[in-house]
Write a protein that holds these residues in place. Structure first.
Motif: not given
Lengths: 288, 262
Positions: B124-136
């Motif tokens: 889930w997106p909630r499991d990612l860090s801010g930088g990883q989310q922005q990469r997605v």
């Protein structure tokens, strides 16, 4: 975890962070699996009070006529279960709640969705519904009896009214509070109105919808008691009234315990049934 | 080729966010819009994305007038804006609705590999860090192969290390299809790292103050002298852009002086 090892070179600057995330994941699932014994702390108070009262009655310190000791309540409950009476009454109550809940919830979801998604419909319906909401639902009882008779229809109608309002408010409110930023994502990908509703609005309102259904169900159980008070020959509410009129406090308490169990089971079933829909939620409270 | 002609935006309350913007962005060019807050950078991007309507002027992409969200225009917002109920892979696939399942899967897998999050595909997106989310979020925009990619300060909420790594990811993705990129930023270093041209904007109302070509060869050496010089040039231009309205008070003072002279 293999997270760290398989991280592509391109994201070298990130490998440590990813590694940390990958390592953190199993730790948290382990924590979830390990049983927390402090949960049992909550049982201490009721069990202590029950034992004390049991002892007080047993040693003749209290009479226990109006407040029967736990053993007598359990014996009554057992007796009712053995004769099959308990099941007849429970099924009757459950049937009423279920039918009323389904009618109220469906109406609440449909009208709430309409009112949440269209400003015109909201301006048309919401003031009237808010005015009706201000009426205590029990106040409808005499009118429902006149209109629908003293049998099932009036009882189910009362429960449906009780369930309708929290569901309506919850759904309409949830739709109105959907994050504009996520809706914009839908606009960027040129979703049609129907696609937007299906792919963004519906999933976004699910958590609040579940919460409103749960409070609706809770109110359903509240109103089934009121409905059964107003004249029923079956149902847990009838057991309560009967216990009062016959001077049987143990029967009243047995019915109350049955209510608590049935209500809790129904709520748990609702939560379990809707859990797959809101698995993604990022909240502290995993269950309530 | 992205062409903005006489673009203006006045909000309902009378605020003039943009006035008479003229800008021609070549195909495959990376243009950076830079300026202080309130100079209408984000507004301009939202107009190109079709999320807001211009009060006057027109936007065209290869002779086609844009009047709303367009399939060839992708955007990455300041926040990741991932849909929390979709897995990382499904978030990336969000814009690939008309594509058949096999190709969708292949493109998502490729994008995931590109941003280095393959092993997180089903999380889930909630499991990612801010930088990883922005990469997605960047992958979600790239995966539809847009001709124009709009970036609205996508790295502003991240720390310096993450930002540098995301710059590399972005350039890596850009190299493949070479879309036209319009990047809004208030970070001068970022503009010089990524852009071919920096457009310095000026507030009240938002307009273009100056244009600076950045002709450094890629990959750019951030420690090199040309880099430093470019940064300084932009900073000087920014300084002027903010000082320009100060001319008004100066004239006022002259008039007062003249009055005193009398």
């Amino acid at each position: 975890m293999t997270g760290q090892a398989t991280t592509p070179i391109a994201s070298q600057a990130w490998s440590s962070h990813e590694g940390a995330a990958a390592l953190a994941a199993p730790a948290s699932t382990e924590k979830r699996r390990a049983f927390d014994w402090r949960v049992l702390l909550g049982l201490f108070l009721p069990i202590a009070v029950a034992l004390l009262w049991e002892a007080a009655v047993h040693f003749g310190l209290a009479q226990g006529r109006l407040v029967p000791p736990p053993s007598r309540i359990l014996a009554t409950l057992w007796g009712l279960a053995v004769t099959g009476e308990l099941w007849t009454h429970t099924w009757m109550t459950l049937w009423r709640v279920l039918v009323g809940f389904v009618i109220g919830a469906v109406a609440g979801i449909v009208i709430g969705a309409l009112s949440g998604s269209s400003k015109t419909i909201r301006q048309l319906l919401d003031p009237t519904l808010q005015a009706l909401r201000a009426i205590p639902s029990i106040a409808w009882v005499p009118l429902f009896i006149l209109w629908l008779g003293i049998f099932e229809a009036s009882k189910v109608a009362l429960i449906a009214v009780g369930v309708f309002f929290p569901v309506y408010l919850g759904i309409a409110g949830a739709i109105l509070s959907v994050d504009r930023k996520l809706v914009e994502v839908g606009h960027v990908f040129r979703l049609s109105r129907i696609q937007l509703a299906r792919r963004i609005l519906l999933p976004a309102v699910l958590p609040e919808a579940v919460t409103s259904l749960r409070s609706g169900l809770g109110l359903g159980f509240m109103f089934v008691v009121a409905a059964e008070f107003m004249g029923a020959s079956e149902g847990l509410g009838y057991l309560l009234v009967d216990g009062q009129q016959m001077g049987k406090p143990d029967q009243i308490l047995a019915a109350i315990i049955a209510f608590a169990l049935v209500g809790k089971i129904a709520d748990s079933l609702l939560v379990a049934g809707t859990k797959p829909l809101v698995r993604w939620q990022d909240t502290v409270r995993e269950r309530l | 080729m992205l062409n903005l002609e006489h673009l203006s935006k006045t909000y309902a309350d009378g605020t003039r966010a943009l006035s008479d913007i003229n800008l021609l962005v070549q195909e495959g060019e990376i243009v950076s819009l830079i300026g202080g807050s309130g100079c209408g950078k984000t507004t301009l991007l939202r107009l190109i994305a079709g999320l807001d309507r211009a009060s006057a002027g027109r936007i065209s992409l290869d002779d086609e007038v844009l009047s709303g969200p367009h399939p060839a225009v992708g955007i990455v917002f300041q926040e990741p804006r991932l849909l929390p109920w979709l897995s990382v892979a499904d978030n990336i696939a969000f814009g690939l609705d008309g594509v058949n399942a096999a190709e969708k899967k292949a493109r998502v897998a490729y994008a995931l590999d590109k941003i280095g999050l393959s092993e997180h595909a089903d999380r889930w997106p909630r499991d990612l860090s801010g930088g990883q989310q922005q990469r997605v979020s960047i992958a979600r925009a790239f995966v539809t192969n847009p001709k124009v990619l709009l970036l609205d300060e996508p790295f502003s909420a991240l720390d310096a290390f993450t930002r540098a790594s995301l710059h590399e990811h972005l350039l890596g993705l850009w190299e493949e299809t070479r879309p036209t990129v319009v990047l809004v930023t208030h970070d001068v270093q970022e503009a010089v790292t990524l852009a071919d041209r920096a457009i310095v904007m000026q507030p009240k109302p938002g307009r273009i103050f100056d244009e600076l070509p950045l002709t450094l060869s890629r990959p750019r050496d951030k420690a090199g002298l040309p880099f430093e010089t470019s940064v300084r040039r932009i900073l000087t231009a920014l300084d002027h852009s903010l000082k320009a309205p100060q001319l008004q008070p100066q004239r006022e003072r002259d008039r007062q002086a003249a009055a005193l002279w009398w």
